[in-house]
Design a protein around this motif. Structure first.
Motif, PDB file in Angstrom:
ATOM      1  N   ALA A 626       0.872  -1.192   0.000  1.00 44.58           N
ATOM      2  CA  ALA A 626       0.000   0.000   0.000  1.00 44.58           C
ATOM      3  C   ALA A 626       0.902   1.233   0.000  1.00 44.58           C
ATOM      4  N   VAL A 627       0.349   2.331  -0.506  1.00 49.86           N
ATOM      5  CA  VAL A 627       1.027   3.625  -0.468  1.00 49.86           C
ATOM      6  C   VAL A 627      -0.006   4.633   0.029  1.00 49.86           C
ATOM      7  N   GLU A 628       0.261   5.226   1.189  1.00 50.19           N
ATOM      8  CA  GLU A 628      -0.730   6.089   1.826  1.00 50.19           C
ATOM      9  C   GLU A 628      -0.050   7.312   2.445  1.00 50.19           C
ATOM     10  N   MET A 640       4.265  14.050   4.259  1.00 51.31           N
ATOM     11  CA  MET A 640       4.842  12.713   4.445  1.00 51.31           C
ATOM     12  C   MET A 640       3.891  11.639   3.916  1.00 51.31           C
ATOM     13  N   PHE A 641       4.490  10.557   3.428  1.00 51.42           N
ATOM     14  CA  PHE A 641       3.712   9.389   3.007  1.00 51.42           C
ATOM     15  C   PHE A 641       4.477   8.128   3.379  1.00 51.42           C
ATOM     16  N   GLN A 642       3.811   6.986   3.270  1.00 53.30           N
ATOM     17  CA  GLN A 642       4.430   5.718   3.666  1.00 53.30           C
ATOM     18  C   GLN A 642       4.272   4.693   2.560  1.00 53.30           C
ATOM     19  N   VAL A 643       5.362   3.962   2.314  1.00 55.43           N
ATOM     20  CA  VAL A 643       5.358   2.829   1.381  1.00 55.43           C
ATOM     21  C   VAL A 643       5.392   1.575   2.245  1.00 55.43           C
ATOM     22  N   ARG A 675      -0.914  -8.841  -5.786  1.00 56.02           N
ATOM     23  CA  ARG A 675      -1.921  -9.762  -5.259  1.00 56.02           C
ATOM     24  C   ARG A 675      -2.168  -9.573  -3.757  1.00 56.02           C
ATOM     25  N   LYS A 676      -1.145  -9.148  -3.022  1.00 55.31           N
ATOM     26  CA  LYS A 676      -1.268  -9.072  -1.561  1.00 55.31           C
ATOM     27  C   LYS A 676      -1.512  -7.655  -1.047  1.00 55.31           C
ATOM     28  N   ARG A 677      -2.060  -6.805  -1.895  1.00 54.93           N
ATOM     29  CA  ARG A 677      -2.304  -5.421  -1.449  1.00 54.93           C
ATOM     30  C   ARG A 677      -3.217  -5.407  -0.220  1.00 54.93           C
ATOM     31  N   LEU A 678      -2.929  -4.459   0.692  1.00 56.61           N
ATOM     32  CA  LEU A 678      -3.680  -4.367   1.935  1.00 56.61           C
ATOM     33  C   LEU A 678      -5.032  -3.688   1.728  1.00 56.61           C
ATOM     34  N   SER A 679      -5.973  -4.015   2.600  1.00 56.24           N
ATOM     35  CA  SER A 679      -7.275  -3.329   2.578  1.00 56.24           C
ATOM     36  C   SER A 679      -7.360  -2.289   3.686  1.00 56.24           C
TER      37      SER A 679
END
Length: 829
Positions: A626-628, A640-643, A675-679
């Motif tokens: 995820a990238v948020e 700021m953001f997080q990978v 395939r394993k992207r977070l929700s």
């Protein structure tokens, strides 16, 4: 990024052309010339910087900048800086345009006088104040008034030199006194929560002497409260002024209470005493767009009408074609139409229909698709959107090399410098042209499917219309892929995101010569240009060049054969310096912040100590879960953001809000199909043994907030269909008079078999009855949307409370606030 407001999404964007500056004041000293660059700022946050123009007092930039604006702002500002190699760059002057004034300059080339830059005038942010006037009875029974001033909080204060330690100074001002008090300093925040109350004596009790209190001050209306914000982080040079407000106590009214947000203002007479004309001027062209987008169902009638265009017979009677007829510039219509049709997967049938109609109107095969028609503009826009990635892969490496090497390629004897050799320059140019020609003609397998399908349609229409001309099937396609796609990208790589800035004059001349040659080779025609170019083209007279062009055109105009291929070699998508927090991979390692060079390809996301060095860390794209965004309170740092990876999250700070949004968007898009992207995710950091957002102690705890909505995996086609329909509605509204004229032209043509009025002759009307029917549907859909917009504005106006957090009181809105307050008190009676 849209701002949500009561069911409405508001999108803001800029398109800015920074032209040139003139009459910059000379440098004091023997070398009077300056090395100047220009920055674009949202309030005080820099979002773009031009290249440096050396040794000039009239620097020409010629740079374009487009950005989606991810936050609210008060001023759009432009600063001219003089580069200083040894010290901090010095500011020469600025242009600041208030948001509400942007429409005055919309789309116009305007010369702005540069204004002095002063710390006292660079102000942003807002403050929340509460004032209460109360009567106090003393022990002796005397009644006098006290003012309780509560400074609650501030938002959006500027960060000065990377720090902000704010405090507020509060003063009650009168004709003969000034009582001052101040809050505690809040460390490392530009959104301080003060919540402190200060008390001031307002009217004089009988025990006071005339010397201490003037009788006039008993009139509260003559008093004012002054609140100034200061940054106390710079102990060496003293506190820095951040902005202030002056609140006349007459706002208290009969109720004696006032609670409101205020925009901070510059200090009065804070600017330097510099004559404006001495600082020079800056030429700008600013286009500011604000789209108010309703929920999707509001657009169904107009959107359905537009998307049905390819099925209308004749296509000139369709809603999309009519939009192209009424707009002043075809480009205005083409941009939202292409984006809308691409979004709904209907671009190929639409372009095929309008291209077929245009070919049938063309009399000479040599002029096919050479005009600025709706067809040409729509295909141009489609290539820009769908083909941008293809362009990057094909041209960027060689363009970068040309811009870095600075080889002389001038072959015009008139422009040749004394130190240059004509034959050497010709050989340099020939090698560049050969390499670019080869990368283009061998790139057919990577041409996007949507472009191939359109080229197939163009070729078939042209070949059917002009059966005698055997080359028309090639020229119909080459007039787009070479003349309108590759050649312009070579000529102006900055406009196609191949380079960050406009090239220097020498490199620009080299790219111009290469572009001319590629156009000529791609068109399969003999050049009629200058004699020195004609001599140069002799190098490329061999049949192999014509064969290579034809094979390439055959390949890209064969529909259905080629799917978009996954490309094995890494493609550089974005790079630049950012600040990252150490990931703590070693148990006792320091988790500090360091500046690193980040690089994103379609294979991996890496960071390096500096550009060109080996990777310190590599994250495969498939490992990005995820990238948020990261909440500002985590580290008291903006943008700021997080990978997020399987083991940990990488915390990164971008240079500004626009760049942060760009990195988040592109990282999200390249990892969208993992395939394993977070929700769910944690919007705050894991610090001191727990997550700041949900307070859970396990560092492996599942996220507490849903991940942002998924974006399309295709990097190029991130389009909002509702927003594009809203833009088309706005265009129809703007050109409603022309729609009415077109309706009259349909009636005229039906009755008289030809337009009576000259102004009707510019419209293409093949079937008056069908066209009139569509026009009636357009007008009905537009009027319905117009009523909804009007109702929204009325409702918003009723709910708008000046002085609220969303609508702080500014320098122009104080009288409005007083009037609104007096009206509300009248109604309450």
């Amino acid at each position: 990024m849209a701002v949500e407001e009561e069911g409405l999404r508001i999108f803001q964007s800029f398109k800015i052309k920074i032209g040139e500056a003139k009459n910059i004041p000379p440098y004091p000293g023997p070398n009077r010339m300056r090395d100047c660059y220009c920055t674009v700022n949202l309030d005080q946050e820099e979002v773009f910087r031009t290249k440096i123009v050396e040794k000039s007092l009239c620097p020409f930039y010629g740079e374009d900048f487009y950005c989606e604006i991810p936050r609210s702002f008060r001023h759009l500002s432009f600063y001219i800086f003089d580069r200083d190699v040894f010290r901090r760059d010095s500011s020469i002057g600025k242009v600041a345009v208030k948001k509400e004034d942007l429409q005055k300059y919309h789309g116009k080339d305007t010369w702005f006088q540069l204004q002095p830059v002063s710390a006292d005038s660079e102000v942003q942010g807002k403050v929340h104040l509460e004032l209460r006037l109360s009567e106090v009875i003393t022990d002796s029974g005397v009644i006098h008034n006290k003012l309780a001033t509560r400074v609650l909080e501030c938002q959006g204060l500027p960060i000065v030199n990377g720090q902000c330690d704010p405090y507020a100074a509060v003063s009650l001002l009168g004709p003969s006194r000034s009582d001052a008090k101040k809050t505690k300093m809040k460390k490392k925040t530009n959104n301080p929560q003060f919540d402190e109350v200060f008390y001031f004596e307002v009217t004089r009790p009988l025990s006071y002497t005339r010397r201490q209190f003037d009788v006039e001050e008993e009139d509260v209306d003559k008093l004012a409260l002054r609140v100034d914000l200061w940054n106390g982080s710079n102990l060496k040079f003293g506190a820095e002024f951040l902005g202030g407000v002056r609140v006349p106590l007459r706002v208290l009214g009969q109720a004696g209470v006032h609670d409101a947000w205020y925009f901070l203002q510059p200090r009065e007479n804070g600017g330097k005493s510099v004559k404006v004309e001495e600082l020079g001027s800056l030429r700008l062209n600013i286009i500011y767009t604000e789209d108010h987008v309703f929920p999707s169902e509001h657009y169904n009638p107009l959107r359905d009408l537009l998307l049905h265009s390819a099925n209308v017979e004749p296509v000139s009677a369709s809603a999309a074609h009519i939009l192209g007829e009424v707009c002043r510039e075809k480009q205005e219509a083409a941009i939202p139409l292409v984006r809308l049709f691409l979004h709904y997967g209907k671009i190929v049938p639409f372009i095929s229909a309008i291209a077929h109609a245009e070919v049938n109107r063309t009399q000479d095969p040599n002029t096919i698709f050479r005009g600025n028609s709706l067809t040409s503009k729509c295909i141009d826009e489609t290539m820009k959107l769908a083909g941008m990635h293809y362009l990057q892969v094909t041209l960027k490496p060689i363009i970068d090399e040309i811009c870095t090497e600075h080889k002389s390629c001038e072959i015009d004897p008139v422009k040749l410098k004394e130190s240059e050799n004509l034959e050497t320059n010709r050989e340099n140019l020939r090698q560049y042209v050969d390499r670019i020609f080869n990368v283009i003609t061998t790139s057919g397998v990577r041409c996007p499917t949507v472009m191939c399908d359109i080229f197939f349609s163009l070729r078939e229409s042209a070949a059917t219309r002009f059966q005698v001309d055997q080359d028309v099937r090639y020229t119909a396609v080459s007039s787009f892929i070479f003349l309108r796609f590759f050649a312009p990208a070579i000529l102006s790589p900055n406009l196609f995101h191949l380079r960050p800035h406009h090239p220097d004059p020498t490199t620009s001349r080299t790219l111009t010569l290469i572009s001319k040659t590629i156009q000529t080779l791609g068109s399969l025609a003999k050049s009629k240009s200058e004699s020195y170019m004609a001599a140069f083209y002799d190098y490329f007279n061999e049949q192999k060049y014509a064969d290579a062009v034809k094979n390439f055109l055959d390949l890209i105009s064969t529909s259905g054969k080629w799917d978009q291929k996954s490309i094995e070699t890494p493609i550089m998508l974005k790079e630049g310096f950012m600040i990252k927090r150490a990931q703590g991979r070693n148990r006792f390692g320091m988790k500090n912040f360091k500046k690193r060079w980040f690089r994103l390809t379609n294979h991996e996301f890496t960071y390096h100590k500096t550009k060109g060095e080996g990777a310190l860390c590599s994250i495969p794209i498939e490992n990005i879960l995820a990238v948020e965004r990261l909440e500002e309170e985590s580290f008291k740092m903006k943008n700021m953001f997080q990978v997020i990876q399987p083991e940990r999250a990488l915390y990164i700070q971008a240079n500004n809000c626009v760049e942060a949004r760009d990195w988040i968007d592109i990282l999200t898009k390249v990892s969208q199909c993992n395939r394993k992207r977070l929700s769910t995710y944690h919007p705050s950091a894991y610090l001191n043994g727990h997550w700041l957002c949900c307070k859970l102690s396990a560092d492996t705890a599942s996220g507490c907030t849903p991940c942002t909505a998924g974006l399309p995996a295709n990097i190029q086609l991130d389009v909002d269909g509702d927003r594009e329909t809203e833009r088309i509605y706005s265009l129809f509204t703007t050109y409603m008079t022309k729609l009415t004229n077109m309706q009259e032209a349909c009636g005229s043509k039906s009755v008289y078999d030809g337009p009576e009025h000259e102004e009707y002759s510019s419209f293409v009307i093949d079937d008056p009855q069908e066209t009139f029917k569509t026009l009636k549907q357009i007008v009905s859909a537009v009027q319905t949307l117009e009523q909804q917009h009007t109702q929204y504005k009325r409702d918003k106006f009723k709910k708008t409370k000046i002085g609220s957090q969303e609508h702080p009181i500014g320098d122009k809105s104080f009288q409005c606030y007083i009037r609104q307050k007096s009206e509300s008190s009248t109604y309450s009676i």
